[in-house]
Design an enzyme around this catalytic site. Structure first.
Site, PDB file in Angstrom:
ATOM      1  N   HIS A 323      30.848 -13.272  27.734  1.00 45.49           N
ATOM      2  CA  HIS A 323      31.606 -12.789  26.570  1.00 45.49           C
ATOM      3  C   HIS A 323      30.959 -11.527  26.004  1.00 45.49           C
ATOM      4  O   HIS A 323      31.623 -10.499  25.813  1.00 45.49           O
ATOM      5  CB  HIS A 323      31.643 -13.903  25.511  1.00 45.49           C
ATOM      6  CG  HIS A 323      32.197 -13.504  24.179  1.00 45.49           C
ATOM      7  ND1 HIS A 323      33.336 -14.079  23.643  1.00 45.49           N
ATOM      8  CD2 HIS A 323      31.776 -12.610  23.247  1.00 45.49           C
ATOM      9  CE1 HIS A 323      33.585 -13.550  22.466  1.00 45.49           C
ATOM     10  NE2 HIS A 323      32.641 -12.656  22.207  1.00 45.49           N
ATOM     11  N   GLU A 324      29.650 -11.604  25.732  1.00 44.27           N
ATOM     12  CA  GLU A 324      28.955 -10.468  25.126  1.00 44.27           C
ATOM     13  C   GLU A 324      28.903  -9.267  26.073  1.00 44.27           C
ATOM     14  O   GLU A 324      29.011  -8.120  25.636  1.00 44.27           O
ATOM     15  CB  GLU A 324      27.536 -10.877  24.717  1.00 44.27           C
ATOM     16  CG  GLU A 324      27.475 -11.872  23.577  1.00 44.27           C
ATOM     17  CD  GLU A 324      28.155 -11.354  22.323  1.00 44.27           C
ATOM     18  OE1 GLU A 324      27.881 -10.206  21.923  1.00 44.27           O
ATOM     19  OE2 GLU A 324      28.969 -12.096  21.740  1.00 44.27           O
ATOM     20  N   HIS A 327      31.655  -6.781  25.948  1.00 43.29           N
ATOM     21  CA  HIS A 327      31.670  -5.872  24.801  1.00 43.29           C
ATOM     22  C   HIS A 327      31.035  -4.521  25.121  1.00 43.29           C
ATOM     23  O   HIS A 327      31.327  -3.516  24.463  1.00 43.29           O
ATOM     24  CB  HIS A 327      30.912  -6.484  23.617  1.00 43.29           C
ATOM     25  CG  HIS A 327      31.638  -7.582  22.912  1.00 43.29           C
ATOM     26  ND1 HIS A 327      32.992  -7.577  22.709  1.00 43.29           N
ATOM     27  CD2 HIS A 327      31.166  -8.727  22.330  1.00 43.29           C
ATOM     28  CE1 HIS A 327      33.330  -8.670  22.040  1.00 43.29           C
ATOM     29  NE2 HIS A 327      32.261  -9.379  21.811  1.00 43.29           N
ATOM     30  N   ASP A 336      36.928  -8.763  19.592  1.00 46.76           N
ATOM     31  CA  ASP A 336      36.950 -10.197  19.286  1.00 46.76           C
ATOM     32  C   ASP A 336      38.217 -10.607  18.539  1.00 46.76           C
ATOM     33  O   ASP A 336      38.691 -11.728  18.701  1.00 46.76           O
ATOM     34  CB  ASP A 336      35.733 -10.585  18.437  1.00 46.76           C
ATOM     35  CG  ASP A 336      34.449 -10.602  19.236  1.00 46.76           C
ATOM     36  OD1 ASP A 336      34.457 -11.121  20.364  1.00 46.76           O
ATOM     37  OD2 ASP A 336      33.438 -10.076  18.743  1.00 46.76           O
TER      38      ASP A 336
END
Length: 371
Positions: A323-324, A327, A336
């Site tokens: 997920h990170e 980014h 997000d």
């Protein structure tokens, strides 16, 4: 400033900044309106249009005081005919878990019919130095529970996520020099230069190394599924199985494979201690990324997640790492939208899902465990 919501502006910003929502989503009990205040400040008014008081989780949302992305900004330059382009974001992305928040200040109760207001300066995390005309809009989600018997204490699990979309407001004459001064002051205060993993001890480095291996495996599975996998899975998570969607998703996962395959720790800088001035590992924040500085911070709570999980949509350490990693500007520069978990992701639009960090993590998890 006068609020404008003409169809040309709405269409331009919806396409460029991904503010449109899935029409199948449950109507939100919260109504959002924004307006300009001064040169570059935005004021949002949030009204509870339902019949029950809502206790809203603030962390990672439009109500958060952190420099997260609260509006999408597009710029048309000083000439009215100039095409709109998205203005890049230079703040932080956070991964949050409401159950880890233990302070009442992390929540805000909005009574039925009540309107609350929040204000911030868009110039802190958006480069408005060119001046001229800018469009602003906000879209995302607010996690909430219901206030119990009028009591604001944390007595209930999160009940759902109110997905919202605001009006579009246009500032015709932003003073670029004044906006640049705001941005420079903010970044001078928050900028950090720290050696990769200098704050990770031996045990933490071992956990990171193992997690990088799982992250790489998750991403490889996601890339293969995007390239030639089941159409239904792409439709379920990204709401599209077009050639363009397959290509984009595969490319993102391949970039994650590369990042998580680095022996240096994946991201250009990876930290095991909170390095944000004033602290950021609080209020339910598990990890955060500063894309413009290319570093990821894993808070102490992240190390408490399982090394790997075998259930559909269950969050583990590689889920959060993947997920990170999305980014990072080098990977996708995802957002997000204040939206975490499968149910919330299902309420986003196709354009949002393709730019949504948790959608990639959820898809990779689904492929890995056979959802």
């Amino acid at each position: 400033m006068k609020l404008l919501a003409s169809f040309p502006y709405l269409a331009a910003l919806a396409n460029a900044a991904a503010v449109e929502l899935d029409q199948r989503a449950t109507p939100s009990p919260l109504d959002f309106k924004i307006e300009m205040v001064g040169n570059s400040q935005i004021k949002a008014s949030i009204t509870n249009t339902g019949n029950s008081a809502l206790r809203v989780f603030k962390t990672g949302s439009i109500l958060d005081s952190r420099p997260i992305e609260k509006v999408k900004v597009s710029h048309g330059g000083k000439q009215a005919w100039s095409p709109r382009v998205v203005v890049p974001f230079s703040g932080m992305r956070v991964y949050v878990e409401p159950s880890l928040a233990d302070a009442e200040e992390d929540f805000q109760t909005i009574a039925a019919g009540e309107t609350v207001e929040v204000q911030w300066d868009a110039a802190e995390v958006h480069d408005l130095s060119a001046g001229g005309a800018f469009d602003f809009a906000t879209a995302g989600a607010l996690a909430y529970t219901y206030a119990v018997d009028g009591n604001d204490s944390k007595t209930a699990e999160i009940a759902g996520a109110a997905i919202y979309q605001s009006n579009v407001v246009t500032a015709h004459q932003v003073d670029g020099a004044a906006a640049a001064s705001v941005g420079h002051a903010f970044h001078a205060k928050t900028k950090k230069r720290t050696t990769v993993q200098a704050d990770c001890d031996g045990a933490q480095r071992s956990v990171l190394k193992d997690t990088l291996g799982y992250c790489r495996a998750y991403a490889k599975g996601g890339a293969a599924a995007a390239s030639s996998g089941d159409t239904g899975k792409l439709e379920e998570y990204f709401k599209s199985s077009s050639t363009e969607t397959r290509g984009t998703v595969e490319e993102v996962f391949n970039r994650i494979v590369s990042e998580c395959g680095s022996s240096a720790g994946g991201a250009p800088r990876t930290h095991c201690a909170d390095i944000w001035p004033g602290g950021n590992c609080q209020g339910g924040v598990v990890a955060y990324t500063i894309p413009w500085e290319s570093y990821i911070v894993y808070c102490s709570s992240w190390f408490g997640y399982p090394a790997t999980a075998g259930n559909c949509h269950e969050v583990d350490r590689p889920f959060i790492m993947l997920h990170e990693t999305t980014h990072l500007t080098e990977v996708k520069g995802t957002q997000d939208y204040g939206c975490y978990g499968y149910e919330c992701a299902r309420g986003l639009s196709p354009h949002q899902n393709i730019n949504h960090a948790d959608t990639y993590a959820l898809f990779a998890n689904a492929i890995a465990v056979g959802c």
